[in-house]
Design a protein around this motif. Structure first.
Motif, short mmCIF file in Angstrom:
data_model
loop_
_atom_site.label_atom_id
_atom_site.label_comp_id
_atom_site.label_asym_id
_atom_site.label_seq_id
_atom_site.Cartn_x
_atom_site.Cartn_y
_atom_site.Cartn_z
N SER A 1 0.89 -1.13 0.42
CA SER A 1 0.10 0.20 -0.12
C SER A 1 1.08 1.31 -0.18
CB SER A 1 -0.62 0.07 1.15
OG SER A 1 -1.66 -1.06 1.04
N LEU A 2 1.94 1.03 -0.57
CA LEU A 2 2.53 2.49 -1.02
C LEU A 2 2.24 3.34 -1.66
CD1 LEU A 2 6.13 0.72 -1.92
CD2 LEU A 2 5.55 1.18 0.41
N THR A 3 1.90 4.41 -1.00
CA THR A 3 1.59 5.84 -1.99
C THR A 3 1.78 6.54 -2.53
OG1 THR A 3 1.35 7.00 0.59
CG2 THR A 3 -0.30 6.04 0.38
N LYS A 4 2.20 7.31 -3.46
CA LYS A 4 2.63 9.07 -4.15
C LYS A 4 3.78 9.57 -3.15
CE LYS A 4 0.43 12.62 -3.52
NZ LYS A 4 -1.63 13.58 -3.93
N ASN A 5 4.75 9.29 -4.18
CA ASN A 5 5.94 10.45 -2.85
C ASN A 5 6.76 9.07 -1.56
OD1 ASN A 5 5.61 12.38 -5.30
ND2 ASN A 5 4.10 12.71 -3.26
N THR A 6 6.67 7.98 -1.51
CA THR A 6 6.83 6.85 -0.83
C THR A 6 8.54 6.77 -1.65
OG1 THR A 6 4.70 6.17 0.16
CG2 THR A 6 6.26 4.79 0.02
N LYS A 7 9.08 6.43 -1.46
CA LYS A 7 10.21 5.93 -1.08
C LYS A 7 10.48 4.72 -1.22
CE LYS A 7 15.74 6.72 -1.31
NZ LYS A 7 16.52 7.86 -0.05
N LEU A 8 10.80 4.17 -2.44
CA LEU A 8 11.81 2.31 -2.12
C LEU A 8 12.40 2.07 -1.50
CD1 LEU A 8 10.43 2.13 -6.47
CD2 LEU A 8 8.87 1.58 -4.17
N PRO A 9 12.79 0.76 -1.58
CA PRO A 9 13.96 0.49 -0.84
C PRO A 9 15.24 0.64 -1.56
CG PRO A 9 12.42 -1.13 0.01
CD PRO A 9 11.99 -0.02 -1.32
N PRO A 10 17.00 0.57 -1.06
CA PRO A 10 17.29 1.13 -2.19
C PRO A 10 17.44 -0.43 -2.59
CG PRO A 10 18.35 1.51 0.23
CD PRO A 10 16.75 0.57 0.37
N GLU A 11 18.37 0.03 -4.58
CA GLU A 11 18.24 -0.89 -5.13
C GLU A 11 19.04 -2.34 -4.81
OE1 GLU A 11 20.58 0.29 -8.49
OE2 GLU A 11 18.74 1.55 -9.21
N ARG A 12 20.07 -2.75 -3.98
CA ARG A 12 20.14 -3.67 -3.09
C ARG A 12 19.20 -3.87 -2.14
NH1 ARG A 12 25.76 -3.10 0.70
NH2 ARG A 12 26.51 -2.30 -1.93
N GLU A 13 19.23 -3.77 -1.69
CA GLU A 13 17.95 -4.71 -0.86
C GLU A 13 16.56 -4.97 -1.86
OE1 GLU A 13 14.46 -2.75 2.80
OE2 GLU A 13 15.90 -2.29 2.12
N LEU A 14 15.72 -4.38 -2.85
CA LEU A 14 15.69 -4.59 -3.82
C LEU A 14 15.90 -5.86 -4.51
CD1 LEU A 14 13.67 -1.63 -5.47
CD2 LEU A 14 12.48 -2.67 -4.07
N CYS A 15 17.04 -6.36 -5.06
CA CYS A 15 17.78 -6.83 -5.47
C CYS A 15 17.47 -8.27 -4.39
CB CYS A 15 19.20 -7.05 -5.31
SG CYS A 15 19.65 -5.78 -7.24
N GLU A 16 17.59 -8.31 -3.31
CA GLU A 16 17.80 -9.28 -1.94
C GLU A 16 16.43 -9.93 -2.22
OE1 GLU A 16 19.40 -8.38 1.00
OE2 GLU A 16 21.68 -8.36 0.13
N LEU A 17 15.59 -8.86 -2.20
CA LEU A 17 13.83 -9.41 -1.98
C LEU A 17 13.56 -9.95 -3.11
CD1 LEU A 17 11.87 -8.23 -0.39
CD2 LEU A 17 11.37 -6.82 -1.26
N LEU A 18 14.14 -9.38 -4.16
CA LEU A 18 13.20 -10.20 -5.96
C LEU A 18 14.00 -10.76 -6.39
CD1 LEU A 18 11.62 -6.81 -7.08
CD2 LEU A 18 10.47 -8.22 -5.90
#
Length: 244
Positions: free
Chosen positions: A23-40
Motif C-alpha cells: 500500500s505504498l502511496t505517492k511519493n513514498t521512497k522505494l527501498p535501496p536497489e541492493r535491498e530490492l535485489c535481495e528481496l526479489l
C-alpha cells in the motif's frame, strides 16, 4: 521471448506487486536497489531495467542521488457521466488550479455555431485555460459558450471560479448529458511549452458538447491532456440478455 526480456517483465510485475501489497502511496521512497535485489532475487542489471520500465510507465519516478519513489497515480477521466473534471480531480484529493490564457466575447464561426446550435456569427464566449494538478500543468482546454444563453458570464467567471457551479447555481442549467470524442494528437511547440512536454509528445485530444436538457447545448469544448497524467476509463455493462 528472450530470457533477459522475460526476467525484466517478471521483475516489473514483482515491483508492481510489492508497491500494491505494501500500500505504498505517492511519493513514498522505494527501498535501496541492493535491498530490492535481495528481496526479489534478481541481479542489479535486471532490477535497473525493470525500474526504467516503471519510470517510462509513470508508475515510479527517479531522483538523482535520492532514489526511486512511487509516482502519483494518473487522473481517471470517466467516460460515463458529465461530472466536471474539477470535481473528479478533487475527489482524488488532488489540488486543481487554473490559469486563464484568454477570455473573449466573439462571433461564432460555422463549426462552433453548429456545435452550440446557434446561428453563424451569434455572440459567444471563448475561454482558453491551462489547468494545473498539484502545481503541474496537465491539460489545456478551450471552452465555447453561448453569450445569449449565459448572459454576463464574462463578468462572473474567474480563475478561482468553477464553470459548472455557475451553470448549476447561477444559471440553473446543470449539464445533464453529453457527447465526447477522444483521439491522439501531438504537441505543437506552443502547446509543449504550456504543458511542459517536448514538441511532438503524444497527447489525448478530447472534444465534446454537454447539454443542459435533451436538445439545448450548454458548452462546446476541446482539450489536450498529457498522456503521462491521465487515463480514460469506462464501465461496460450488458443491459439485457441477447441470444448469440
Amino acid at each position: 521471448m528472450e530470457p533477459r526480456n522475460f526476467l525484466k517483465i517478471e521483475t516489473v510485475e514483482k515491483l508492481e506487486h510489492y508497491i500494491s501489497t505494501n500500500s505504498l502511496t505517492k511519493n513514498t521512497k522505494l527501498p535501496p536497489e541492493r535491498e530490492l535485489c535481495e528481496l526479489l532475487n534478481v541481479s542489479r542489471s535486471t532490477l535497473r531495467a525493470a525500474l526504467l520500465e516503471l519510470v517510462d510507465r509513470n508508475i515510479i519516478y527517479s531522483t538523482p542521488s535520492a532514489g526511486n519513489y512511487v509516482a502519483p497515480p494518473k487522473q481517471a477521466r470517466n467516460l460515463v457521466g458529465v461530472n466536471s473534471m474539477a470535481k473528479d480531480i478533487r475527489n482524488q484529493e488532488d489540488s486543481l488550479t487554473t490559469k486563464i490564457l484568454s477570455f473573449t466575447k466573439a462571433s461564432a464561426n460555422r463549426q462552433t455555431a453548429n456545435k452550440l446550435g446557434l446561428d453563424i456569427h451569434a455572440p459567444i464566449y471563448a475561454c482558453s485555460r491551462l489547468r494545473f494538478i498539484n502545481q503541474q500543468p496537465c491539460y489545456l482546454e478551450n471552452v465555447f459558450l453561448s453569450a445569449n444563453l449565459l448572459p454576463d458570464f464574462d463578468q462572473l467567471y474567474q480563475e478561482h471560479t468553477s464553470m459548472y457551479q455557475l451553470f448549476d447555481q447561477h444559471y440553473h442549467k446543470p449539464p445533464l448529458t453529453g457527447q465526447e470524442r477522444i483521439s491522439i494528437t501531438y504537441a505543437s511547440s506552443e502547446e509543449g511549452k504550456l504543458l511542459k512536454v517536448p514538441k511532438d509528445t503524444p497527447l489525448f485530444f478530447v472534444s465534446g458538447v454537454s447539454y443542459w436538457d435533451d436538445k439545448q447545448p450548454l458548452e462546446y469544448y476541446k482539450a489536450l491532456f498529457r498522456g503521462d497524467r491521465f487515463k480514460f476509463v469506462s464501465k461496460i455493462t450488458r443491459n439485457s440478455y441477447e441470444k448469440e
